[in-house]
Structure formats: C-alpha cells, structure tokens
Scaffold this motif. Structure first.
Motif, PDB file in Angstrom:
ATOM      1  N   THR A   1      15.630  51.553 -13.055  1.00  0.00           N
ATOM      2  CA  THR A   1      16.488  52.487 -12.336  1.00  0.00           C
ATOM      3  C   THR A   1      17.378  53.174 -13.362  1.00  0.00           C
ATOM      4  OG1 THR A   1      18.229  50.832 -12.023  1.00  0.00           O
ATOM      5  CG2 THR A   1      16.589  51.016 -10.266  1.00  0.00           C
ATOM      6  N   ASP A   2      18.198  54.115 -12.927  1.00  0.00           N
ATOM      7  CA  ASP A   2      19.168  54.726 -13.836  1.00  0.00           C
ATOM      8  C   ASP A   2      20.114  53.637 -14.342  1.00  0.00           C
ATOM      9  OD1 ASP A   2      17.994  57.107 -13.100  1.00  0.00           O
ATOM     10  OD2 ASP A   2      19.717  57.856 -11.978  1.00  0.00           O
ATOM     11  N   ILE A   3      20.403  53.672 -15.654  1.00  0.00           N
ATOM     12  CA  ILE A   3      21.329  52.708 -16.243  1.00  0.00           C
ATOM     13  C   ILE A   3      22.439  53.491 -16.933  1.00  0.00           C
ATOM     14  CG2 ILE A   3      21.612  50.743 -17.798  1.00  0.00           C
ATOM     15  CD1 ILE A   3      18.542  50.375 -17.701  1.00  0.00           C
ATOM     16  N   PRO A   4      23.670  53.363 -16.475  1.00  0.00           N
ATOM     17  CA  PRO A   4      24.780  54.050 -17.144  1.00  0.00           C
ATOM     18  C   PRO A   4      24.982  53.495 -18.561  1.00  0.00           C
ATOM     19  CG  PRO A   4      25.415  53.306 -14.942  1.00  0.00           C
ATOM     20  CD  PRO A   4      24.107  52.660 -15.266  1.00  0.00           C
ATOM     21  N   ALA A   5      25.553  54.305 -19.427  1.00  0.00           N
ATOM     22  CA  ALA A   5      25.857  53.875 -20.795  1.00  0.00           C
ATOM     23  C   ALA A   5      26.733  52.631 -20.766  1.00  0.00           C
ATOM     24  CB  ALA A   5      26.560  54.997 -21.552  1.00  0.00           C
ATOM     25  N   ASN A   6      26.426  51.701 -21.642  1.00  0.00           N
ATOM     26  CA  ASN A   6      27.203  50.477 -21.842  1.00  0.00           C
ATOM     27  C   ASN A   6      27.260  49.562 -20.617  1.00  0.00           C
ATOM     28  OD1 ASN A   6      27.861  51.293 -24.533  1.00  0.00           O
ATOM     29  ND2 ASN A   6      29.298  52.737 -23.608  1.00  0.00           N
ATOM     30  N   GLU A   7      26.288  49.707 -19.709  1.00  0.00           N
ATOM     31  CA  GLU A   7      26.178  48.805 -18.563  1.00  0.00           C
ATOM     32  C   GLU A   7      24.791  48.180 -18.569  1.00  0.00           C
ATOM     33  OE1 GLU A   7      27.358  50.174 -14.722  1.00  0.00           O
ATOM     34  OE2 GLU A   7      29.075  51.310 -15.512  1.00  0.00           O
ATOM     35  N   GLU A   8      24.713  46.924 -18.156  1.00  0.00           N
ATOM     36  CA  GLU A   8      23.436  46.222 -18.150  1.00  0.00           C
ATOM     37  C   GLU A   8      22.557  46.708 -17.008  1.00  0.00           C
ATOM     38  OE1 GLU A   8      22.690  41.890 -16.946  1.00  0.00           O
ATOM     39  OE2 GLU A   8      22.849  41.792 -19.143  1.00  0.00           O
ATOM     40  N   GLY A   9      21.277  46.880 -17.313  1.00  0.00           N
ATOM     41  CA  GLY A   9      20.309  47.281 -16.299  1.00  0.00           C
ATOM     42  C   GLY A   9      18.962  46.653 -16.573  1.00  0.00           C
ATOM     43  N   ALA A  10      18.082  46.729 -15.605  1.00  0.00           N
ATOM     44  CA  ALA A  10      16.753  46.130 -15.718  1.00  0.00           C
ATOM     45  C   ALA A  10      15.747  47.123 -16.294  1.00  0.00           C
ATOM     46  CB  ALA A  10      16.286  45.655 -14.351  1.00  0.00           C
ATOM     47  N   CYS A  11      14.887  46.606 -17.156  1.00  0.00           N
ATOM     48  CA  CYS A  11      13.802  47.395 -17.754  1.00  0.00           C
ATOM     49  C   CYS A  11      12.513  46.593 -17.677  1.00  0.00           C
ATOM     50  CB  CYS A  11      14.111  47.711 -19.215  1.00  0.00           C
ATOM     51  SG  CYS A  11      15.533  48.770 -19.476  1.00  0.00           S
ATOM     52  N   GLU A  12      11.431  47.274 -17.349  1.00  0.00           N
ATOM     53  CA  GLU A  12      10.108  46.649 -17.272  1.00  0.00           C
ATOM     54  C   GLU A  12       9.494  46.615 -18.669  1.00  0.00           C
ATOM     55  OE1 GLU A  12       9.037  45.518 -14.236  1.00  0.00           O
ATOM     56  OE2 GLU A  12      10.935  46.279 -13.458  1.00  0.00           O
ATOM     57  N   VAL A  13       8.913  45.467 -19.047  1.00  0.00           N
ATOM     58  CA  VAL A  13       8.251  45.350 -20.351  1.00  0.00           C
ATOM     59  C   VAL A  13       6.744  45.128 -20.219  1.00  0.00           C
ATOM     60  CG1 VAL A  13      10.299  44.586 -21.597  1.00  0.00           C
ATOM     61  CG2 VAL A  13       8.808  42.883 -20.534  1.00  0.00           C
ATOM     62  N   GLU A  14       6.250  45.150 -18.990  1.00  0.00           N
ATOM     63  CA  GLU A  14       4.823  45.009 -18.701  1.00  0.00           C
ATOM     64  C   GLU A  14       4.448  46.021 -17.639  1.00  0.00           C
ATOM     65  OE1 GLU A  14       3.335  41.327 -17.161  1.00  0.00           O
ATOM     66  OE2 GLU A  14       3.692  40.288 -19.036  1.00  0.00           O
ATOM     67  N   GLY A  15       3.232  46.506 -17.718  1.00  0.00           N
ATOM     68  CA  GLY A  15       2.739  47.376 -16.664  1.00  0.00           C
ATOM     69  C   GLY A  15       2.171  48.676 -17.198  1.00  0.00           C
ATOM     70  N   VAL A  16       1.634  49.459 -16.277  1.00  0.00           N
ATOM     71  CA  VAL A  16       1.047  50.766 -16.595  1.00  0.00           C
ATOM     72  C   VAL A  16       1.969  51.831 -16.026  1.00  0.00           C
ATOM     73  CG1 VAL A  16      -0.953  52.269 -16.289  1.00  0.00           C
ATOM     74  CG2 VAL A  16      -1.280  49.792 -16.554  1.00  0.00           C
ATOM     75  N   PHE A  17       2.375  52.771 -16.876  1.00  0.00           N
ATOM     76  CA  PHE A  17       3.328  53.809 -16.495  1.00  0.00           C
ATOM     77  C   PHE A  17       2.795  55.173 -16.903  1.00  0.00           C
ATOM     78  CE2 PHE A  17       5.601  49.903 -17.215  1.00  0.00           C
ATOM     79  CZ  PHE A  17       6.459  49.824 -16.132  1.00  0.00           C
ATOM     80  N   ALA A  18       3.091  56.196 -16.101  1.00  0.00           N
ATOM     81  CA  ALA A  18       2.787  57.584 -16.464  1.00  0.00           C
ATOM     82  C   ALA A  18       3.944  58.052 -17.343  1.00  0.00           C
ATOM     83  CB  ALA A  18       2.673  58.452 -15.221  1.00  0.00           C
ATOM     84  N   LEU A  19       3.657  58.254 -18.630  1.00  0.00           N
ATOM     85  CA  LEU A  19       4.684  58.637 -19.600  1.00  0.00           C
ATOM     86  C   LEU A  19       4.333  59.972 -20.232  1.00  0.00           C
ATOM     87  CD1 LEU A  19       5.168  55.121 -21.248  1.00  0.00           C
ATOM     88  CD2 LEU A  19       6.702  56.263 -19.631  1.00  0.00           C
ATOM     89  N   PRO A  20       5.342  60.746 -20.648  1.00  0.00           N
ATOM     90  CA  PRO A  20       5.075  62.054 -21.244  1.00  0.00           C
ATOM     91  C   PRO A  20       4.217  61.925 -22.506  1.00  0.00           C
ATOM     92  CG  PRO A  20       7.440  61.734 -20.879  1.00  0.00           C
ATOM     93  CD  PRO A  20       6.767  60.428 -20.604  1.00  0.00           C
ATOM     94  N   LYS A  21       3.232  62.806 -22.635  1.00  0.00           N
ATOM     95  CA  LYS A  21       2.367  62.784 -23.819  1.00  0.00           C
ATOM     96  C   LYS A  21       2.521  64.064 -24.627  1.00  0.00           C
ATOM     97  CE  LYS A  21      -2.023  64.792 -22.559  1.00  0.00           C
ATOM     98  NZ  LYS A  21      -1.894  65.838 -23.548  1.00  0.00           N
ATOM     99  N   LYS A  22       2.149  63.987 -25.874  1.00  0.00           N
ATOM    100  CA  LYS A  22       2.194  65.122 -26.788  1.00  0.00           C
ATOM    101  C   LYS A  22       1.260  66.219 -26.262  1.00  0.00           C
ATOM    102  CE  LYS A  22       3.821  65.519 -30.860  1.00  0.00           C
ATOM    103  NZ  LYS A  22       5.209  65.939 -31.061  1.00  0.00           N
TER     104      LYS A  22
END
Length: 124
Positions: free
Chosen positions: A36-57
């Motif tokens: 989700t959105d994570i404000p600066a200097n606040e703890e948030g959750a991040c996924e480290v496994e899975g398939v994601f649609a990410l911007p490509k060159k």
C-alpha cells in the motif's frame, strides 16, 4: 512449527521517502513491492515474493525466463550490471508499458548464492 514467525512473503520497511502502493522498493540484497502507500519515515508492508506487472524499458522485448534488472529510470531491463529484480514470467512486446516479473527469483538469486558459497569456500 514452533519457531516460525512469518511465511516470508512480506517484509516491513520504513522508507526515507514516500512510496506508492505497487511501487518497486530496493532493499539490501533484494527488492520488494509496496503493498500500500507508505508515508516517508513510517513502517509499511512490502511483498518480497510474487509476480507483479512492473514498468519495463521502452522498446525492449523480454522473453519468459529472462533475468530482469533495474535501469536508472526505475524501469526493468534485460541489461545486466545493475540491481537484479527477478525473472520475466511471460513474454512482453516492445510497445508494452509493463512486464510480468516474479521478483527475487531466478538467475540473479542463484548467481548470488553461488558467489557467496565460492567466497565462503575460499575463506575456509
């Protein structure tokens, strides 16, 4: 299992700058995608496994199984020598804005493990 603490699919991270949900986050030795959105200097959750649609060159045509790396413009590229991100999960076309990427999976992870093992063996 009594000592299990997590399935390992999510990590808590405190970014120095605000991060949008779905944005790629570079951590030491791996990458993650903000849940989700994570404000600066606040703890948030991040996924480290899975398939994601990410911007490509733009213009690149990654094929399923190609290793993908982070380019200086924060898009994914087939050009090695930068932060390994993961493996192309499906073919992408030159005009596609994104590529399906299984993060922290594939060639770079295996190469890093082999290099670490070789270094440890030389040290013993």
């Amino acid at each position: 299992m009594q000592n299990s603490r997590s399935t390992g699919r999510c990590i808590h991270h405190t970014p120095g700058k605000a991060v949008l949900g779905g944005e790629l986050v570079v951590l030491t030795g791996m990458v993650a995608v903000a849940s989700t959105d994570i404000p600066a200097n606040e703890e948030g959750a991040c996924e480290v496994e899975g398939v994601f649609a990410l911007p490509k060159k733009a213009g690149e045509i990654p094929k399923q199984g190609d290793p993908l790396y982070l380019a200086s413009d924060n898009t994914l590229t087939k050009t090695s020598g930068t932060q390994f991100v993961g493996t192309a999960w499906a073919d992408a076309q030159a005009n596609d804005a994104t590529v399906l990427c299984r993060i922290n999976f594939g060639y770079g992870v295996a190469a890093a493990a082999a290099a670490a093992a070789a270094a440890a063996e030389q040290g013993s």
